[in-house]
Scaffold this active site. Structure first.
Site, PDB file in Angstrom:
ATOM      1  N   GLU A  73       0.840  -1.197   0.000  1.00 59.82           N
ATOM      2  CA  GLU A  73       0.000   0.000   0.000  1.00 59.82           C
ATOM      3  C   GLU A  73       0.872   1.242   0.000  1.00 59.82           C
ATOM      4  O   GLU A  73       1.804   1.367   0.793  1.00 59.82           O
ATOM      5  CB  GLU A  73      -0.948   0.015   1.206  1.00 59.82           C
ATOM      6  N   ASP A 125       9.696   8.089   0.472  1.00 60.33           N
ATOM      7  CA  ASP A 125       8.922   8.369  -0.743  1.00 60.33           C
ATOM      8  C   ASP A 125       8.704   7.085  -1.551  1.00 60.33           C
ATOM      9  O   ASP A 125       9.652   6.333  -1.817  1.00 60.33           O
ATOM     10  CB  ASP A 125       9.665   9.394  -1.591  1.00 60.33           C
ATOM     11  N   ASP A 148      -4.168  12.250  -2.423  1.00 62.46           N
ATOM     12  CA  ASP A 148      -4.510  13.672  -2.498  1.00 62.46           C
ATOM     13  C   ASP A 148      -5.121  13.963  -3.872  1.00 62.46           C
ATOM     14  O   ASP A 148      -4.494  13.715  -4.899  1.00 62.46           O
ATOM     15  CB  ASP A 148      -3.245  14.505  -2.298  1.00 62.46           C
ATOM     16  N   LYS A 152      -8.077  21.336  -7.675  1.00 59.06           N
ATOM     17  CA  LYS A 152      -8.038  22.482  -8.598  1.00 59.06           C
ATOM     18  C   LYS A 152      -7.411  22.048  -9.918  1.00 59.06           C
ATOM     19  O   LYS A 152      -6.404  21.345  -9.938  1.00 59.06           O
ATOM     20  CB  LYS A 152      -7.233  23.630  -7.988  1.00 59.06           C
ATOM     21  N   GLU A 224     -15.035   7.573   5.374  1.00 60.02           N
ATOM     22  CA  GLU A 224     -15.911   7.070   4.314  1.00 60.02           C
ATOM     23  C   GLU A 224     -17.335   6.863   4.828  1.00 60.02           C
ATOM     24  O   GLU A 224     -18.307   7.173   4.133  1.00 60.02           O
ATOM     25  CB  GLU A 224     -15.340   5.741   3.800  1.00 60.02           C
TER      26      GLU A 224
END
Length: 243
Positions: A73, A125, A148, A152, A224
């Site tokens: 994950e 990372d 994320d 926009k 959720e």
């Protein structure tokens, strides 16, 4: 070295064409960002559950001390659903990558309380880990839940699901292995489908439309559940590696 003492971390971004751009920024994980419980869990459980970043390929049998399906994950947040999945499927091996140390600490705390032996974590990372540590064709499942959304339009290029990223994931999956994504932003779900539909070597697992029903093995998060009550949707997407 435990991750709370690390210094620079490589972060990643993608350009308009989905090509990978690497950016280095100084990212000092301050002790104060972890709660005392998270700090203690890091100290107690990192030796058995933590995997340090190195530029050498992992051997899953050595990492877990056994054979078994490997589920990776990317970005498990505070780790609640990740720990629950590992608890519910003790026959599978779970490895999670999360760049934020408080989340790693919280995950290790919950995993320790549950006395899990089939869960490992990394604090680095994800793209760097994939490039330097994950053997090609070695993963049964890659999970990316609620990344994320960068909602926009001008920030859409920062979304992690881009052509270069999904090709990187494909190489690490076994043939037949599954890339499972979930998002609560419909626009991002549509973006994921657009990227995956043209990505070579993948096939959508869904049999009715683009999306699959929420699989039973993906726990319903508190976030959720609240979204369901408010009428918000969640989209699950599964693509299998075909070649």
């Amino acid at each position: 070295m435990s991750p709370k003492n690390s210094g620079d971390v490589t972060l990643t971004e993608f350009n308009e064409d989905g090509k990978l751009i690497r950016k280095i920024r100084s990212f000092v994980r301050r002790e104060g960002r972890l709660t005392k419980g998270q700090e203690l869990a890091m100290e107690q459980n990192w030796p058995t559950m933590g995997v340090d970043f190195k530029t050498e390929m992992l051997n899953w049998n050595e990492v877990f001390g056994r054979d078994g399906e490997v589920v990776l994950e990317i970005g498990f947040g505070m780790g609640a659903s990740f720990v629950e999945m590992a608890k519910n499927a003790p026959e599978k091996n779970y490895i999670g990558i999360e760049v934020h140390s408080p989340g790693v600490g919280a995950c290790l705390m919950a995993a320790g309380e549950a006395q899990l032996t089939n869960l490992r974590v990394m604090c680095h990372d994800g793209v760097e880990v994939f490039e330097h540590m994950i053997p090609d064709g070695s993963l049964d499942t890659v999970q990316l839940f609620f990344p994320d959304p960068w909602h926009k339009a001008r920030h859409h290029k920062r979304r992690i699901v881009q052509p270069a990223f999904v090709e990187m994931v494909r190489k690490k999956l076994k043939v037949g292995g599954v890339f499972h994504m979930a998002t609560d932003w419909e626009n991002y779900a549509e973006h994921m489908i657009e990227v995956m539909n043209v990505a070579p070597g993948y096939q959508n697992v869904a049999t009715d439309g683009d999306y699959v029903p929420r699989p039973e093995d993906r726990p319903l998060t508190k976030f959720e559940q609240r979204g369901h009550r408010l009428g918000h949707g969640v989209w699950d997407i599964k693509f299998a590696r075909t070649e």
